[in-house]
Scaffold this active site. Structure first.
Site, PDB file in Angstrom:
ATOM      1  N   ASP A  97       0.830  -1.214   0.000  1.00  0.00           N
ATOM      2  CA  ASP A  97       0.000   0.000   0.000  1.00  0.00           C
ATOM      3  C   ASP A  97       0.860   1.258   0.000  1.00  0.00           C
ATOM      4  O   ASP A  97       0.669   2.159  -0.802  1.00  0.00           O
ATOM      5  CB  ASP A  97      -0.987  -0.002   1.186  1.00  0.00           C
ATOM      6  N   ASP A 100       6.789   3.942   3.623  1.00  0.00           N
ATOM      7  CA  ASP A 100       6.877   5.058   4.563  1.00  0.00           C
ATOM      8  C   ASP A 100       8.305   5.133   5.124  1.00  0.00           C
ATOM      9  O   ASP A 100       9.197   5.626   4.448  1.00  0.00           O
ATOM     10  CB  ASP A 100       5.812   4.841   5.641  1.00  0.00           C
ATOM     11  N   THR A 101       8.528   4.638   6.336  1.00  0.00           N
ATOM     12  CA  THR A 101       9.898   4.658   6.860  1.00  0.00           C
ATOM     13  C   THR A 101      10.786   3.688   6.080  1.00  0.00           C
ATOM     14  O   THR A 101      11.999   3.827   6.076  1.00  0.00           O
ATOM     15  CB  THR A 101       9.944   4.253   8.349  1.00  0.00           C
ATOM     16  N   GLY A 102      10.152   2.716   5.447  1.00  0.00           N
ATOM     17  CA  GLY A 102      10.918   1.746   4.674  1.00  0.00           C
ATOM     18  C   GLY A 102      11.471   0.616   5.530  1.00  0.00           C
ATOM     19  O   GLY A 102      12.413  -0.055   5.139  1.00  0.00           O
ATOM     20  N   THR A 104       9.432  -1.953   6.769  1.00  0.00           N
ATOM     21  CA  THR A 104       8.694  -3.184   6.480  1.00  0.00           C
ATOM     22  C   THR A 104       9.212  -3.863   5.216  1.00  0.00           C
ATOM     23  O   THR A 104       9.439  -5.075   5.201  1.00  0.00           O
ATOM     24  CB  THR A 104       7.191  -2.883   6.302  1.00  0.00           C
ATOM     25  N   LEU A 105       9.378  -3.072   4.182  1.00  0.00           N
ATOM     26  CA  LEU A 105       9.708  -3.638   2.873  1.00  0.00           C
ATOM     27  C   LEU A 105      10.950  -4.540   2.866  1.00  0.00           C
ATOM     28  O   LEU A 105      10.889  -5.655   2.328  1.00  0.00           O
ATOM     29  CB  LEU A 105       9.828  -2.516   1.831  1.00  0.00           C
ATOM     30  N   LYS A 128       6.186   7.828   0.567  1.00  0.00           N
ATOM     31  CA  LYS A 128       6.440   9.026   1.386  1.00  0.00           C
ATOM     32  C   LYS A 128       7.938   9.127   1.623  1.00  0.00           C
ATOM     33  O   LYS A 128       8.430   8.775   2.693  1.00  0.00           O
ATOM     34  CB  LYS A 128       5.742   8.878   2.752  1.00  0.00           C
ATOM     35  N   ASP A 156      -5.452   2.195   6.492  1.00  0.00           N
ATOM     36  CA  ASP A 156      -6.249   2.337   7.714  1.00  0.00           C
ATOM     37  C   ASP A 156      -5.634   3.303   8.706  1.00  0.00           C
ATOM     38  O   ASP A 156      -4.432   3.564   8.699  1.00  0.00           O
ATOM     39  CB  ASP A 156      -6.357   0.983   8.412  1.00  0.00           C
ATOM     40  N   ARG A 162     -10.579   1.725   5.713  1.00  0.00           N
ATOM     41  CA  ARG A 162      -9.991   1.052   4.551  1.00  0.00           C
ATOM     42  C   ARG A 162     -10.938   1.076   3.345  1.00  0.00           C
ATOM     43  O   ARG A 162     -10.512   0.974   2.209  1.00  0.00           O
ATOM     44  CB  ARG A 162      -9.684  -0.413   4.880  1.00  0.00           C
TER      45      ARG A 162
HETATM   46  P1  IMP Z   1       7.090   1.439   6.763  1.00  0.00           P
HETATM   47  O1  IMP Z   1       7.659   0.174   7.307  1.00  0.00           O
HETATM   48  O2  IMP Z   1       7.267   2.599   7.683  1.00  0.00           O
HETATM   49  O3  IMP Z   1       7.528   1.754   5.352  1.00  0.00           O
HETATM   50  O4  IMP Z   1       5.530   1.284   6.806  1.00  0.00           O
HETATM   51  C1  IMP Z   1       4.829   0.571   5.947  1.00  0.00           C
HETATM   52  C2  IMP Z   1       3.444   0.278   6.516  1.00  0.00           C
HETATM   53  O5  IMP Z   1       3.010   1.254   7.472  1.00  0.00           O
HETATM   54  C3  IMP Z   1       2.464   0.360   5.389  1.00  0.00           C
HETATM   55  O6  IMP Z   1       2.356  -0.862   4.711  1.00  0.00           O
HETATM   56  C4  IMP Z   1       1.197   0.780   6.102  1.00  0.00           C
HETATM   57  O7  IMP Z   1       0.491  -0.337   6.598  1.00  0.00           O
HETATM   58  C5  IMP Z   1       1.668   1.619   7.264  1.00  0.00           C
HETATM   59  N1  IMP Z   1       1.591   3.069   6.938  1.00  0.00           N
HETATM   60  C6  IMP Z   1       2.600   3.932   6.706  1.00  0.00           C
HETATM   61  N2  IMP Z   1       2.163   5.176   6.432  1.00  0.00           N
HETATM   62  C7  IMP Z   1       0.812   5.106   6.485  1.00  0.00           C
HETATM   63  C8  IMP Z   1      -0.244   6.070   6.270  1.00  0.00           C
HETATM   64  O8  IMP Z   1      -0.040   7.253   5.959  1.00  0.00           O
HETATM   65  N3  IMP Z   1      -1.512   5.589   6.404  1.00  0.00           N
HETATM   66  C9  IMP Z   1      -1.809   4.300   6.731  1.00  0.00           C
HETATM   67  N4  IMP Z   1      -0.863   3.370   6.928  1.00  0.00           N
HETATM   68  C10 IMP Z   1       0.449   3.763   6.812  1.00  0.00           C
HETATM   69 MG    MG Z   2      -1.595  -0.454   8.255  1.00  0.00          MG
END
Ligand code: IMP
Ligand code: MG
Length: 180
Positions: A97, A100-102, A104-105, A128, A156, A162
């Site tokens: 979806d 963001d911070t990167g 999870t990926l 982002k 969400d 959602r």
């Molecule tokens: P990351 O590990 O910070 O890149 O986060 C990834 C996960 O955080 C995404 O797959 C989302 O489930 C959740 N997430 C990050 N930013 C948002 C947002 O703006 N709205 C909703 N979920 C978010």
């Molecule tokens: Mg989420």
């Protein structure tokens, strides 16, 4: 927190962009079978629209990764459960979806790479980059957005919103769904 009245990205705009992404993916994979690995839960709406633009043979698998509490990243990627067959030797498109911070990926990608796919590409509806803490990047990005917490179209806020067809921003204040 409340959901913005006006969409941040309208449903029509999202649909147009998803179609374009589908065409890019069609061109790049040129009829070869593709395994879509859909990251639950946020990517399901995006993936279900995206796959309907794909013309190669497609298989679906699902993966679960979780790192969020409210609008704050916990920084910890909780479990990756994967229910599919091995993607060894397959072309894989990981559908996310939002990047963001990167954090999870890389965990999800590492898990899939262990199975030695022929090719592994990442498609994220939203990116982002301002919040990035790793060098995670997607091969296909729907929209690059500023640092705002967004909901709708699969995304969400504490498991709510959602189902909204457009993408909205969460704002300070009271309103529908906002507990505080
Ligand atoms: P990351 O590990 O910070 O890149 O986060 C990834 C996960 O955080 C995404 O797959 C989302 O489930 C959740 N997430 C990050 N930013 C948002 C947002 O703006 N709205 C909703 N979920 C978010
Ligand atoms: Mg989420």
């Amino acid at each position: 927190m409340r959901v913005s009245d006006e969409p941040f990205i309208s449903a029509e705009h999202v649909q147009r962009r998803v179609r374009e992404l589908g065409e890019e993916i069609n061109a790049d994979f040129d009829g070869q079978e593709l395994v879509l690995v859909i990251v639950l839960k946020g990517a399901i709406v995006f993936a279900s629209d995206l796959m309907r633009h794909l013309r190669m043979p497609v298989r679906l698998e699902f993966m679960h990764a979780r790192s969020y509490k409210g609008t704050e990243s916990t920084g910890k990627v909780e479990l990756c459960s994967y229910t599919g067959e091995s993607v060894s030797g397959k072309n894989v498109l990981l559908v996310e979806d939002i990047l963001d911070t990167g954090r999870t990926l890389p965990a999800v990608v590492a898990y899939l790479r262990e199975q030695s796919p022929a090719r592994l590409a990442v498609c994220a509806l939203l990116d982002k980059p301002a919040r990035r803490e790793t060098d995670a990047a997607a091969d296909y990005v729907g929209f690059t957005i500023e640092d705002a917490f967004v909901v709708g179209y699969g995304l969400d806020y504490e498991q709510h919103f959602r189902q909204l067809p457009a993408i909205h921003v969460m704002e300070e204040g009271e309103g529908p769904g906002g507990e505080e």
